[in-house]
Structure formats: structure tokens, C-alpha cells
Design an enzyme around this catalytic site. Structure first.
Site: not given
Length: 294
Positions: A63, A230-232
Site C-alpha cells: 500500500s 504511508k504504510t503497506g
């Protein structure tokens, strides 16, 4: 003989100094943190003129790729003189009920929603439906890649949307980048003129308001710093291996300086909480190293 002894002693001193430098290096501390861990880690930082990377190979973004979609949305709005307040009609066939989508807890299709709110859902809450709607809005993944090329980051590979990644776990490997390119792109956008000042502030805001990954990089930072990111997070393969647990963003230090940081854990046999704790630990190592050198 005496000269030889002095020469050997001098070599030992130099070697000892080299070992001390290595022991105090980020590489050594990260390697120590990884001892016994069943995973791979890629990490990068940029602070002023300092750049450091660890295992900087192309790895799955998950993501984190939504950050690049956001850049394309804001670029489209600027070039076409559109507004963040413009509404998009979301029809039932535009969303999936089986994917991660906090948006659908608030809205039931058909509904109209502003581009602003879609981007907040995509970035701050990592909503998959909002992401695919916005990918269509900008003209598809090809447009995202074109914008990355304009920014100078054609090495960032974006070839899968959320629908593809949810239907086929192998598609989660298609969006890839070096972690240094991720942090460089965040810095380039914040420092450059790719976006207007107003849109850069908007992007900073939605990244600071991110609600995912509270236990990742953020958990390794002091509470008095500002952190936008922003993470994933991937699925797990049939053998239990998690493709990636990621986090990347910017840290506003107490003195006003900015640290850009990314820590990606890939091919992990550990639990999600163990992955997050490792990311937090490495972030703490990086942060403390930068602060100690100031």
C-alpha cells in the site's frame, strides 16, 4: 624487531579503531537487531546531506504505492484546473465488498464523495476501494508511471491495482521499488515544485493523519516529533510467509529539520506484531543515530 612490534601495534590500533567505527555504524546495529529474525529488511534515510541504505534492492511496495497514486491525483487536479472538492459518483460495480475498505462502513453505493475524502480514505486509512477509484480517475496505472518518470523515478514499478492484488497474491510483487527511491521521492515532492504549496500541505496533512501502522516506525519515534507516512501490509502466502510489512515517510525533528525514512520487512516468517516491533526498533536506531550526530 622493535620497529616490527611498533608497526604491528599501530596496525592493531588502526584495526581497533575501524572495528569501533563499524560497531557504532547503522549497519552493525541493524544487523544486530536482525539476529535470529526470519525475514529480510530494507531501510533508507535521508537527512540533510546524509544518505544511508541497508539492503537497498527492489522490494514489494504494497500500500505504499498509494502515495504515488496520490501524486498523480494532485498532478491531474493542477494541470486540468480541477478542485479537490469535485465529487465522484461511486456506483456499486466500482467497489468490492471483500477488500479492506473503511469507506464502505460510512457510505453505501451509489454515493457521491469528494476527491479530498477519497484521498483521505486512500492515504490515511489505506482504503483499497478508494485507491482503485482514484486510479481510474487519473487515467489508469500508466498515468501513474508517467508521473513517476516526470519526477525522475521511473525505477519505481507500478503495475497492479488493488483489485489485481486481492485476486492474485502473486500480483502483490508487481509494485516494487528501492527504499531509497521511496524516501527520495517523498523528499523531492516536499522540496520541489512538482506540486503547488497548497497541495504539498494537503499531502503532508493526510500523511500525518495516517491511522495505520501506529506500531511501526511511529512506535520507534519520540512522541514530540511530527511524523507523516504511508504504510503497506501484504497477505501471507500458503506457507505462512508474509510478502511485506512496510512503512515510509518524513519526521519533523524538534529543531525543525526533516528526516526521511523507510523500513520495509519482506519475506517474513514472523507474526505481524513481530514485524512491526522490528520496524519500530530499526526506526529508533536510525532516529537516535541522526540525533546523536547533530
Amino acid at each position: 624487531m622493535k620497529r616490527f612490534i611498533v608497526f604491528v601495534a599501530a596496525l592493531l590500533v588502526v584495526a581497533g579503531f575501524g572495528v569501533l567505527l563499524y560497531i557504532n555504524s547503522l549497519d552493525f546495529k541493524v544487523q544486530k537487531a536482525l539476529k535470529g529474525k526470519e525475514c529480510k529488511v530494507s531501510a533508507a534515510l535521508i537527512y540533510e546531506d546524509k544518505i544511508w541504505t541497508y539492503n537497498d534492492k527492489k522490494v514489494p511496495l504494497l500500500s505504499v504505492f498509494k502515495y504515488f497514486v496520490t501524486l498523480s491525483v494532485l498532478d491531474k487536479i493542477e494541470k486540468e484546473k480541477l478542485s479537490l472538492n469535485d465529487k465522484i459518483l461511486v456506483k456499486p460495480n466500482m467497489v468490492s465488498k471483500t477488500t479492506y475498505s473503511p469507506m464502505l462502513k460510512k457510505y453505501k453505493p451509489p454515493f457521491k464523495i469528494s476527491v479530498t475524502d477519497l484521498m483521505k480514505f486512500m492515504m490515511s486509512e489505506s482504503d483499497n476501494n478508494a485507491t482503485d477509484i482514484l486510479i481510474d480517475y487519473v487515467g489508469g496505472l500508466q498515468k501513474v508511471r508517467e508521473n513517476l518518470s516526470l519526477l525522475g523515478f521511473s525505477g519505481v514499478e507500478i503495475f497492479a491495482d488493488e483489485k489485481m492484488m486481492n485476486e492474485d497474491i502473486e500480483a502483490q510483487y508487481l509494485n516494487r521499488a528501492r527504499v531509497l527511491d521511496v524516501v527520495k521521492s517523498i523528499k523531492t515532492v516536499r522540496d520541489g515544485d512538482f506540486l503547488s504549496d497548497g497541495h504539498k500541505k494537503f499531502l503532508d496533512k493526510v500523511m500525518v493523519e495516517t491511522t495505520t501502522g501506529e506500531d511501526k516506525i511511529k512506535a520507534g519515534l519520540p512522541k514530540d516529533v511530527v511524523f507523516g507516512h504511508k504504510t503497506g501490509s501484504s497477505s501471507r502466502k500458503p506457507d505462512g510467509v508474509k510478502i511485506a510489512d512496510n512503512d515510509a515517510g518524513f519526521v519533523i525533528l524538534p529543531d525543525g529539520g526533516t528526516l526521511y525514512i523507510a523500513v520495509f520487512v519482506t519475506e517474513s516468517k514472523m507474526s505481524d506484531s513481530e514485524n512491526a516491533a522490528l520496524i519500530a526498533q530499526i526506526a529508533r536506531i536510525i532516529y537516535n543515530k541522526i540525533v546523536a550526530q547533530k
